[in-house]
Design an enzyme around this catalytic site. Structure first.
Site, short mmCIF file in Angstrom:
data_model
loop_
_atom_site.label_atom_id
_atom_site.label_comp_id
_atom_site.label_asym_id
_atom_site.label_seq_id
_atom_site.Cartn_x
_atom_site.Cartn_y
_atom_site.Cartn_z
N HIS A 499 8.62 -36.62 -32.01
CA HIS A 499 7.91 -36.40 -33.26
C HIS A 499 6.59 -37.14 -33.19
CE1 HIS A 499 12.17 -35.86 -35.20
NE2 HIS A 499 11.86 -34.88 -34.37
C1 LIG Z 1 14.83 -32.85 -27.75
C2 LIG Z 1 14.05 -32.46 -28.97
C3 LIG Z 1 14.67 -32.34 -30.20
C4 LIG Z 1 13.94 -31.98 -31.33
N1 LIG Z 1 14.60 -31.82 -32.51
C5 LIG Z 1 13.91 -31.47 -33.61
C6 LIG Z 1 14.56 -31.26 -34.85
O1 LIG Z 1 15.78 -31.37 -34.95
N2 LIG Z 1 13.82 -30.92 -35.92
C7 LIG Z 1 12.48 -30.78 -35.85
O2 LIG Z 1 11.86 -30.48 -36.87
N3 LIG Z 1 11.82 -30.95 -34.67
C8 LIG Z 1 12.51 -31.29 -33.57
N4 LIG Z 1 11.86 -31.46 -32.39
C9 LIG Z 1 10.41 -31.26 -32.36
C10 LIG Z 1 10.08 -29.78 -32.25
O3 LIG Z 1 10.64 -29.26 -31.09
C11 LIG Z 1 8.58 -29.61 -32.24
O4 LIG Z 1 8.06 -30.17 -33.41
C12 LIG Z 1 8.15 -28.15 -32.23
O5 LIG Z 1 8.89 -27.40 -31.33
C13 LIG Z 1 6.69 -28.10 -31.96
O6 LIG Z 1 6.23 -26.78 -31.91
P1 LIG Z 1 4.75 -26.45 -31.46
O7 LIG Z 1 4.64 -24.99 -31.42
O8 LIG Z 1 3.80 -27.21 -32.29
O9 LIG Z 1 4.61 -27.09 -30.01
P2 LIG Z 1 5.44 -26.84 -28.65
O10 LIG Z 1 6.75 -26.30 -28.94
O11 LIG Z 1 5.31 -28.07 -27.86
O12 LIG Z 1 4.62 -25.67 -27.95
C14 LIG Z 1 3.41 -25.90 -27.31
C15 LIG Z 1 3.32 -24.93 -26.16
O13 LIG Z 1 2.01 -25.00 -25.63
C16 LIG Z 1 2.08 -24.90 -24.23
N5 LIG Z 1 0.86 -25.50 -23.68
C17 LIG Z 1 0.50 -26.81 -23.72
N6 LIG Z 1 -0.69 -26.99 -23.11
C18 LIG Z 1 -1.08 -25.78 -22.66
C19 LIG Z 1 -2.22 -25.32 -21.95
N7 LIG Z 1 -3.19 -26.17 -21.57
N8 LIG Z 1 -2.31 -24.02 -21.64
C20 LIG Z 1 -1.32 -23.14 -22.00
N9 LIG Z 1 -0.22 -23.52 -22.68
C21 LIG Z 1 -0.11 -24.82 -23.02
C22 LIG Z 1 3.33 -25.63 -23.88
O14 LIG Z 1 3.82 -25.24 -22.60
C23 LIG Z 1 4.25 -25.26 -25.02
O15 LIG Z 1 5.05 -24.14 -24.74
C24 LIG Z 1 12.56 -31.79 -31.23
C25 LIG Z 1 11.93 -31.91 -30.00
C26 LIG Z 1 12.66 -32.23 -28.87
C27 LIG Z 1 11.98 -32.34 -27.57
#
Ligand SMILES: Cc1cc2nc3c(=O)[nH]c(=O)nc-3n(C[C@H](O)[C@H](O)[C@H](O)COP(=O)(O)OP(=O)(O)OC[C@H]3O[C@@H](n4cnc5c(N)ncnc54)[C@H](O)[C@@H]3O)c2cc1C
Ligand code: SF4
Lengths: 569, 249
Positions: A499
């Site tokens: 987080h």
């Molecule tokens: C083990 C674990 C448990 C969790 N449990 C919870 C929970 O219970 N509840 C909750 O609310 N949240 C939880 N989270 C947090 C949650 O997973 C994230 O807040 C959420 O998935 C973030 O989504 P996002 O789309 O912002 O980013 P991400 O899911 O991180 O997606 C970003 C994407 O961008 C891609 N990327 C990065 N840089 C580049 C680049 N330069 N070029 C191309 N692609 C790129 C990455 O490969 C990735 O696929 C947890 C996280 C983990 C790791």
């Protein structure tokens, strides 16, 4: 020379929750979208033989390949930042669905207090209460964001129930709460008897089969206990690869390109013209021109790509000016571990977001007049399913190897319980992100440099919330609880939480924030930066419901921008 | 079956422990799989025909270690970290050394998915692993050092020491009192400790946790498809464990 591809309406960097939602929403409205994702394509069929603790939970199969890219870390500016060589404190996502594939699914809406934290705190306690904290309002209120929370919960099918301190909702949760287990019941009985207000944790592991507005079918959870850090082979965990991406593709307007690592946002005269990316398999370089660029590459890379591409004013920790890299926050996590001599529990069963929670000590739900900190945290029992490599809980004072360790870790595998907390994290001037002067990623870009340590506010909050967690644990019938060591320096090794927040924060003024309340950059009107990077501080809950809400908000903004242009706020 | 199993392992361990005998040239020059196999084959086959899980024994061969003395040190050290006791088998009987050996031969041993670019600096207590060595090199260095300390202090090989003597040496590594090149003894110890626990409890497909005996001690049911019908129950449940193997069999 990089090959120039045909222009598209919108290019999105990163296909996690944020990127997927925006792709689907824009595709639905007829905009042509290219989604660039550095990792593999994956989906339900790729989660076969997934109940392997070593591979997924310990070796991080689904997470970021650090040999390509990592970040550097130091506790303060006097130190030399060194690379995070192995994953530990947080587990960054990579591949379609991002971290949304291997998350737990605990799905809380941030509190109304969070969005107006500065005004509300000053109003109640006076200006002196926030001394030393770089907190600011988010430029949007809970009420304004409520419709977007509602949409997010409907996409994910969240299973939950009304909570005593819960903010107003326009609709009930799409599905009823998960099952009541002996552990959730025990937590609820204990907190009730202490005069607190427990409720079932809102969950993206669904209590019953559900079909979302995109036509995606999400199954009901099997409580299989391989949830956090694993993909769900049942399609029972709301995950972008199940709930959103298939629909986005069906619109016919969304083209997702995997193994595409974006290295730069190309811009001219205050507007982006597209992005540059490397095919990570062939190493070929491409330019993807677009009318609008959307960054959804998580906290770290949203910040890094802007700094590297020199868009927006870099944050300066010496005087607190500038915005990109500002207000990095984390979370404060005092837990309580209780040992039970007479009882054994089915601790090995569970689901990522199976649990019960109280908010009596979260946000400003309790009086802070006589306390040396603001905010607080949620306190929960989370029955996510203990696994044997990761869970070797022993009473304080037990050695961590040898005969006694063996005997105690075996004994207490089914005879100890944990109460977890998620304490809010407040920004200060010297916790921030910039670019590292020394270390590079596999594409020659500087690594992001994180400078972060816990503060006095954090330590006060930690002790206060930790004691309450202990009180609940004893009320639950534990014979003893483990001593908690004091919160000292932030350590990047042991897992704490994924987080992370801040770096490209939202707000009402360009001087103090990077994006407006449509997640549109003040300094580049056709660049939208979405994710927990926009959080001006971190609250006492998991972030993703709020990230999801912001993604819907941003999608609406991008659509509006595509028609009208100009600054939206 | 469990008893036969441990008898078999004990005799094999005794054989490996007698490393002077091996190095003395009886079967010198062979790979360790050959070394162990050559003398133990009859015994092993015998056990197999009495029901020993065939797949398991095929996994009990070194893929990384080339020197039986060093492998014997790993066996002995991991056994002290997770010793046999009233709860059940220790690291040795569970095949932990094979688990570690196999891991060292693969991507983990080569830090394949980690950031390994220089420059390298020692770092604070909060900055994590900063050694330029890969894990397999850390083990080469650390295991050799365990043997050397044993030789220097007691004029014996590490596996031939009493348990307490072995513990004292391991403790000095854990406390960072032994100087190693390129890595601290504490870091080596921590990786050894973590890997030992992994070998006890990782799926048997990885070479340790033989017959799921590690899981059984903890009442851990391994891979189960669903607890949907069980999770509400107040009763404590003992469930026959299943391994990943059951997905594909
Ligand atoms: C083990 C674990 C448990 C969790 N449990 C919870 C929970 O219970 N509840 C909750 O609310 N949240 C939880 N989270 C947090 C949650 O997973 C994230 O807040 C959420 O998935 C973030 O989504 P996002 O789309 O912002 O980013 P991400 O899911 O991180 O997606 C970003 C994407 O961008 C891609 N990327 C990065 N840089 C580049 C680049 N330069 N070029 C191309 N692609 C790129 C990455 O490969 C990735 O696929 C947890 C996280 C983990 C790791
Ligand atoms: S606990 Fe439920 S949601 Fe999580 S992986 Fe298992 S079946 Fe899927």
């Amino acid at each position: 020379m990089a090959e120039k591809l045909p222009k598209t309406d919108v290019v999105i960097v990163g296909m996690g929750w944020a990127g997927s939602i925006i792709a689907a929403e824009l595709g639905k409205e007829g905009l042509k979208v290219v989604g660039l994702e550095r990792g593999k394509e994956r989906g339900l069929k790729d989660y076969y033989v997934v109940h392997d603790e070593l591979r997924y939970a310990i070796r991080y199969e689904l997470m970021q390949d650090l040999s390509k890219e990592s970040l550097t870390f130091r506790n303060n500016q006097k130190e030399r930042a060194l690379p995070m060589r192995q994953l530990g404190s947080f587990l960054l996502g990579e591949g379609s669905g991002g971290s949304g594939v291997h998350w737990n699914g605990q799905s809380f809406r941030f509190l109304p207090y969070d969005f107006e934290i500065r005004s509300k705190t000053i109003e109640k306690y006076g200006e002196s209460k926030i001394k030393g904290l770089q907190i600011q309002d988010w430029g949007i209120t809970y009420d304004e964001l409520e419709p977007y929370f509602d949409k997010y919960e409907k996409v994910a099918g969240i299973s939950g129930e009304e909570a005593h301190f819960g903010p107003e909702r326009s609709n009930p949760y799409p599905t009823p709460p998960m099952k009541e287990t002996p552990l959730t019941k025990r937590f609820k009985d204990a907190t009730n008897s202490l005069g607190m207000h427990p409720y079932h944790m809102p969950s993206a592991n669904l209590s019953e089969p559900y079909e979302n507005m995109y036509g995606a079918k999400i199954a009901n959870c099997q409580y299989c206990a391989f949830c956090e850090r694993f993909g769900c082979e049942y399609g029972a965990k709301a995950d972008p690869t199940v709930a959103v991406i298939p629909y986005a593709k069906e619109t016919g307007n969304v083209d997702i390109r995997n193994f595409a690592n974006v290295t730069e946002i190309i811009h001219e005269g205050g507007k982006a013209t597209g992005v540059k990316f490397v095919d990570v398999l062939t190493k070929e370089e491409f330019i993807q021109p677009a009318d609008t660029v959307v960054l959804t590459s998580y906290v770290m890379n949203n910040t890094k790509l802007l700094l590297h591409s020199k868009i927006g004013k870099a944050y300066n920790p010496e005087n607190g000016t500038g915005v990109i890299g500002k207000n990095y926050c984390y979370q404060i996590l005092p837990g309580s571990t209780g040992f039970f001599e007479e009882e054994r529990f089915n601790t090995f069963m569970g689901a990522g977001a199976l649990g019960a929670t109280i908010d009596d000590y979260n946000g400003d739900n309790f009086d802070h007049s006589d306390l040396n900190f603001i905010h607080g945290g949620s306190i929960s029992i989370n029955q996510s399913g203990k696994r044997p490599i990761g869970s070797n809980t022993v009473p304080s004072g037990t050695p961590n190897w040898g005969a006694e360790f063996k005997a105690q870790s075996i004994k207490y595998f089914t005879r100890s319980l944990n109460i977890g907390t998620q304490g809010a994290s407040m920004p200060v001037q010297h916790n921030f992100m910039d670019l590292d002067p020394t270390y590079k990623d596999a594409y020659g870009l500087p690594l992001l440099r994180l400078t972060y340590d816990f503060t006095e506010q954090d330590k006060e909050l930690y002790n206060y919330i930790g004691k309450i967690a202990d009180q609940i644990m004893l009320e639950m019938g534990a014979d003893k609880v483990n001593e908690r060591s004091n919160l000292e320096s932030y350590d990047i090794v042991p897992y704490q939480t994924t987080h992370n927040t801040g770096g490209v924060i939202m707000g009402a003024e360009p001087e103090t924030s990077a994006v407006n309340n449509f997640l549109q950059m003040w300094d580049a009107e056709n660049v939208f930066v979405v994710g927990a990077s926009a959080f001006a501080h971190n609250g006492g809950y998991n972030p993703t419901a709020t990230v999801g809400a912001l993604a819907f908000r941003a999608a609406e903004g991008i659509l509006k921008y595509s028609k009208e242009g100009g600054m939206l706020a | 079956m469990a008893e036969q199993h441990s008898e078999k392992k004990m005799s094999r361990r005794r054989f490996i422990r007698n490393s002077g005998y091996v190095a003395g040239g009886l079967v010198g020059g062979g790979i360790i799989g050959g070394l162990i196999g050559a003398n133990m084959n009859d015994e092993q086959e015998g056990t197999n025909t009495q029901g020993e899980h065939q797949g398991t024994s095929f996994l009990q061969a070194p893929l990384y270690f080339t020197n039986p003395e060093m492998f014997a040190v790993l066996v002995a050290a991991s056994e002290r970290i997770f010793p046999s006791d009233d709860n059940g088998p220790g690291a040795d009987e569970l095949g932990v050394a094979y688990y570690i050996d196999h891991s060292l031969a693969g991507s983990w041993g080569n830090n394949a998915r980690e950031y390994m670019q220089g420059p390298f600096f020692p770092g604070s207590n909060f900055q994590g692993y900063q050694s330029p060595l890969k894990r397999h090199e850390v083990f080469d260095t650390g295991i050799k050092a365990l043997q050397k300390v044993a030789n220097d202090k007691h004029d014996k090989n590490f596996p031939d020491l009493e348990g307490e003597q072995q513990d004292a040496i391991l403790t000095s590594f854990q406390n960072d009192e032994v100087e190693l090149k390129g890595v601290t003894s504490k870091t080596f110890f921590n990786i050894l400790r973590a890997a030992t626990i992994e070998g006890v409890y990782a799926d048997p497909a990885y070479g340790g946790n033989i017959n799921m005996e590690g899981w059984k001690m903890k009442n851990y049911p391994g891979h189960q498809m669903s607890y949907y019908d069980k999770i509400e129950s107040d009763e404590f449940m003992e469930i026959e464990p299943q391994a990943l193997h059951s997905y594909t069999k």
